[in-house]
Design an enzyme around this catalytic site. Structure first.
Site, PDB file in Angstrom:
ATOM      1  CG  ASP A  37      52.910 -60.737 -13.661  1.00  0.00           C
ATOM      2  OD1 ASP A  37      52.075 -61.275 -12.796  1.00  0.00           O
ATOM      3  OD2 ASP A  37      53.106 -60.541 -14.378  1.00  0.00           O
ATOM      4  CG  LEU A  38      49.753 -63.234 -15.785  1.00  0.00           C
ATOM      5  CD1 LEU A  38      49.170 -64.011 -15.788  1.00  0.00           C
ATOM      6  CD2 LEU A  38      49.824 -62.137 -16.970  1.00  0.00           C
ATOM      7  NE  ARG A  86      49.928 -68.739  -5.631  1.00  0.00           N
ATOM      8  CZ  ARG A  86      48.766 -69.509  -5.003  1.00  0.00           C
ATOM      9  NH1 ARG A  86      48.909 -69.227  -3.822  1.00  0.00           N
ATOM     10  NH2 ARG A  86      47.345 -69.674  -5.411  1.00  0.00           N
ATOM     11  NE  ARG A 107      48.439 -65.966  -4.676  1.00  0.00           N
ATOM     12  CZ  ARG A 107      48.892 -64.702  -5.347  1.00  0.00           C
ATOM     13  NH1 ARG A 107      50.045 -64.140  -5.450  1.00  0.00           N
ATOM     14  NH2 ARG A 107      48.826 -64.693  -6.884  1.00  0.00           N
ATOM     15  NE  ARG A 160      43.961 -69.922   3.458  1.00  0.00           N
ATOM     16  CZ  ARG A 160      44.707 -69.991   2.823  1.00  0.00           C
ATOM     17  NH1 ARG A 160      46.298 -69.919   3.112  1.00  0.00           N
ATOM     18  NH2 ARG A 160      44.554 -69.424   1.292  1.00  0.00           N
ATOM     19  CB  CYS A 195      51.641 -66.864   0.278  1.00  0.00           C
ATOM     20  SG  CYS A 195      52.066 -68.426  -2.041  1.00  0.00           S
ATOM     21  CG  ASP A 242      45.567 -76.519  -5.380  1.00  0.00           C
ATOM     22  OD1 ASP A 242      46.287 -76.337  -5.353  1.00  0.00           O
ATOM     23  OD2 ASP A 242      44.063 -75.796  -5.682  1.00  0.00           O
ATOM     24  CE  LYS A 264      40.840 -73.390  -0.597  1.00  0.00           C
ATOM     25  NZ  LYS A 264      40.881 -71.983  -1.042  1.00  0.00           N
ATOM     26  CG  ASN A 265      40.587 -73.852  -4.914  1.00  0.00           C
ATOM     27  OD1 ASN A 265      40.546 -72.480  -4.483  1.00  0.00           O
ATOM     28  ND2 ASN A 265      41.359 -73.266  -5.780  1.00  0.00           N
ATOM     29  CB  ILE A 324      50.825 -75.033 -11.595  1.00  0.00           C
ATOM     30  CG1 ILE A 324      50.634 -75.280 -12.760  1.00  0.00           C
ATOM     31  CG2 ILE A 324      50.741 -73.122 -11.512  1.00  0.00           C
ATOM     32  CD1 ILE A 324      49.990 -75.089 -14.551  1.00  0.00           C
TER      33      ILE A 324
HETATM   34  C1  UD1 Z   1      43.693 -70.409  -8.269  1.00  0.00           C
HETATM   35  C2  UD1 Z   1      43.771 -71.969  -7.242  1.00  0.00           C
HETATM   36  C3  UD1 Z   1      44.750 -72.213  -6.188  1.00  0.00           C
HETATM   37  C4  UD1 Z   1      45.726 -73.393  -7.807  1.00  0.00           C
HETATM   38  C5  UD1 Z   1      46.025 -72.159  -8.686  1.00  0.00           C
HETATM   39  C6  UD1 Z   1      46.272 -73.169  -9.872  1.00  0.00           C
HETATM   40  C7  UD1 Z   1      41.613 -70.572  -6.030  1.00  0.00           C
HETATM   41  C8  UD1 Z   1      41.195 -69.127  -5.053  1.00  0.00           C
HETATM   42  N1  UD1 Z   1      43.458 -70.359  -5.792  1.00  0.00           N
HETATM   43  O1  UD1 Z   1      45.033 -70.089  -7.537  1.00  0.00           O
HETATM   44  O2  UD1 Z   1      44.414 -73.165  -5.552  1.00  0.00           O
HETATM   45  O3  UD1 Z   1      47.000 -73.864  -7.259  1.00  0.00           O
HETATM   46  O4  UD1 Z   1      44.759 -71.409  -8.974  1.00  0.00           O
HETATM   47  O5  UD1 Z   1      45.191 -74.135  -9.847  1.00  0.00           O
HETATM   48  O6  UD1 Z   1      41.334 -70.144  -7.163  1.00  0.00           O
HETATM   49  N2  UD1 Z   1      50.651 -66.095 -11.853  1.00  0.00           N
HETATM   50  C9  UD1 Z   1      51.470 -64.750 -12.762  1.00  0.00           C
HETATM   51  N3  UD1 Z   1      50.935 -63.731 -12.423  1.00  0.00           N
HETATM   52  C10 UD1 Z   1      49.651 -63.229 -12.599  1.00  0.00           C
HETATM   53  C11 UD1 Z   1      48.724 -64.839 -11.680  1.00  0.00           C
HETATM   54  C12 UD1 Z   1      49.545 -65.627 -11.790  1.00  0.00           C
HETATM   55  O7  UD1 Z   1      53.129 -64.975 -12.957  1.00  0.00           O
HETATM   56  O8  UD1 Z   1      49.902 -61.955 -12.719  1.00  0.00           O
HETATM   57  C13 UD1 Z   1      51.503 -67.119 -11.712  1.00  0.00           C
HETATM   58  C14 UD1 Z   1      51.752 -68.144 -10.230  1.00  0.00           C
HETATM   59  O9  UD1 Z   1      52.687 -67.005  -9.354  1.00  0.00           O
HETATM   60  C15 UD1 Z   1      51.153 -69.160 -10.782  1.00  0.00           C
HETATM   61  C16 UD1 Z   1      50.787 -69.599 -11.892  1.00  0.00           C
HETATM   62  O10 UD1 Z   1      50.329 -68.219 -12.003  1.00  0.00           O
HETATM   63  O11 UD1 Z   1      52.767 -69.539 -10.966  1.00  0.00           O
HETATM   64  C17 UD1 Z   1      49.266 -69.786 -11.676  1.00  0.00           C
HETATM   65  O12 UD1 Z   1      48.902 -69.158 -10.951  1.00  0.00           O
HETATM   66  P1  UD1 Z   1      46.999 -68.279 -10.769  1.00  0.00           P
HETATM   67  O13 UD1 Z   1      46.401 -69.830 -12.021  1.00  0.00           O
HETATM   68  O14 UD1 Z   1      46.600 -67.115 -11.635  1.00  0.00           O
HETATM   69  O15 UD1 Z   1      47.082 -69.192  -9.516  1.00  0.00           O
HETATM   70  P2  UD1 Z   1      46.117 -68.640  -8.334  1.00  0.00           P
HETATM   71  O16 UD1 Z   1      44.706 -67.922  -8.963  1.00  0.00           O
HETATM   72  O17 UD1 Z   1      46.346 -67.875  -7.675  1.00  0.00           O
END
Ligand code: UD1
Length: 429
Positions: free
Chosen positions: A133-134, A130, A101, A408, A125, A316, A22-23, A338
């Site tokens: 900003d990055l 989550r 998301r 999902r 969520c 996950d 899925k991811n 995480i």
């Molecule tokens: C993806 C996966 C999710 C998995 C996660 C971590 C998909 C669709 N989802 O989610 O299943 O649990 O990776 O392996 O692939 N963060 C920020 N700012 C940002 C982006 C992220 O602070 O702009 C933080 C998040 O809140 C979190 C951490 O960074 O604490 C990691 O998040 P991220 O790796 O971005 O997860 P997702 O891409 O949302």
């Protein structure tokens, strides 16, 4: 709303075919926005999140084709084609982003190809706040102008399109790496992404982008270098197997006992999780098609786990590991690094008799001899499957409510488990 009923105690024996990831599928679908040509994806899992992403792409004007199951015993999953020749709308509306998301993954491709996008802010969520900003800082480093208003992110590329730049992430983010990797493919000049996430799904995306004509080096490392192209072209790409689904079934055998072969999957991108599971007493042997997993009559032993970005133990799998450890012999310390607030399965597991104490980001699980069935509530995708695992081992009947979370991310979960002897069924309505 559907529920799942499990009568625990049956050992699992048989074969489970693993679906496409899925991811990996979600960013790959978004990548179709980068080209006028058709992108064909094989091994697409049949899941609610895939339908949500398809609905979003269709809203942007993407023409979507579904070719049904591919060969290889029907286990290669569906083949879907995406043609984004004409983008009719660059807005990702609240209703679709709120549902999932990962909808935010259309931002980079739309700004890179069309020059603008308006995407609803995802907001908080169930597993914590989550932010994105990055993603936004990365797009700014490529020259985009970002405005936040009325709950929407409006991003606009400079005249002449995005420009290559140097993006340094303060920490690894899967989604931000994917969004920026896609955007950089159509930016003018070279982009370097430092401290990139290295999850196998990102490598899969990079391989697909390269098949579409992108020039990317450093694939699989934390530094990705992208030399932007004027256009990308169509490609056909098979999606990698779902490593989270794979390990979930490994743990199902761990908690229920028995012997199951997992096919259409790979051991190489689950090293840290499989090491921990082997340490706890599961026998895992690679096979030509995937791996064989078995546990005899002995109880597993408690092991400590800390979630980390790839190649560490995946967040996950944290909830499933907690269910598994709740019946292990001895104690296990499970630390989540995480996401904040990712222990919502704890009260539900406790209602089934698990002995778990949470201290900040760590949970101390003291293994009990047996769990008891109960009515439980799914709170998010991985939390819900952890309750299914607990139900497989529990005495009596477990009924899982809010199964839509499970749908999902797990394709035909109850069919796959029932085929191996689990007493599990979906109660409709
Ligand atoms: C993806 C996966 C999710 C998995 C996660 C971590 C998909 C669709 N989802 O989610 O299943 O649990 O990776 O392996 O692939 N963060 C920020 N700012 C940002 C982006 C992220 O602070 O702009 C933080 C998040 O809140 C979190 C951490 O960074 O604490 C990691 O998040 P991220 O790796 O971005 O997860 P997702 O891409 O949302």
């Amino acid at each position: 709303m559907d529920r799942i009923r499990i009568r625990g105690g049956n050992r699992l024996n048989g074969t489970i075919a693993i679906s496409g990831a899925k991811n990996a599928a979600l960013p790959l679908m978004a990548a179709s926005l980068l080209t006028e040509d058709t992108l064909k994806l094989e091994n697409v899992p049949h899941l609610a999140d895939i339908s949500t992403m398809a609905a979003l792409l269709a809203h942007h004007g993407v023409k979507i084709g579904l070719e049904g199951d591919a060969p290889n015993g029907g286990h290669r999953g569906r083949v879907m084609s995406f043609n984004a020749q004409t983008i009719t709308d660059t807005e990702a509306p609240y209703d679709l982003v709120r549902k999932m998301r990962a909808s935010v993954l259309v931002l980079g491709p739309l700004v890179a190809r069309i020059g603008e996008a308006r995407v609803s802010m995802p907001g908080g969520c169930a597993i914590g706040n989550r932010p994105i900003d990055l993603h936004l800082k990365g797009l700014e480093a490529l020259g985009a102008e970002i405005e936040l208003a009325e709950g929407y992110i409006a991003a606009r590329a400079p005249k002449g399109g995005l420009k290559g730049g140097h993006i340094v992430f303060p920490f690894a983010s899967v989604g931000a790496t994917e969004n920026l990797l896609m955007a950089a493919c159509l930016a003018d000049g070279e982009t370097v992404i430092s401290n990139a996430a290295r999850e196998p799904e990102i490598t899969d995306l990079a391989h697909c982008l390269m098949a579409m004509g992108a020039d990317i080096s450093g694939v699989g490392t934390d530094t990705l270098t992208v030399r932007g192209q004027k256009t990308l072209h169509g490609a056909t790409h098979p999606i990698i197997p779902d490593r989270i689904e794979t390990a979930t079934y490994v743990m199902a055998v761990g908690i229920a006992g028995g012997e199951v072969e997992l096919t259409n999957t790979r051991v190489d991108f689950l090293k840290s999780a499989l090491e921990k599971l082997t340490e706890s007493g599961l026998k895992i042997t690679p096979t030509v098609k995937g791996m064989k997993v078995s546990r005899g009559q002995h109880r597993l032993k408690g092991v400590d786990v800390m979630t980390e970005p790839f190649p560490g133990f995946p967040t996950d799998l944290q909830a499933q590991m907690m269910a598994l450890m709740s019946t292990a012999n001895g104690a296990s310390m499970i630390t989540e690094t995480i996401f904040e607030n990712r222990f919502m399965h704890v009260p539900e597991l406790s209602r089934m008799g698990a002995n778990i104490t949470v201290h900040g980001a760590s949970a101390m699980v003291r293994g009990v001899k047996s769990l008891t069935g109960a009515q439980v509530m799914a709170t998010d995708l991985r939390a819900s499957v952890s309750l299914v695992l607990a139900g497989l081992a529990a005495e009596g009947e477990t009924v899982l409510h809010r199964v839509y979370h499970l749908d999902r991310g797990y394709e035909r979960l109850e069919e796959k488990l029932a085929a191996c002897g689990a007493d599990i069924e979906r109660l409709k309505g």
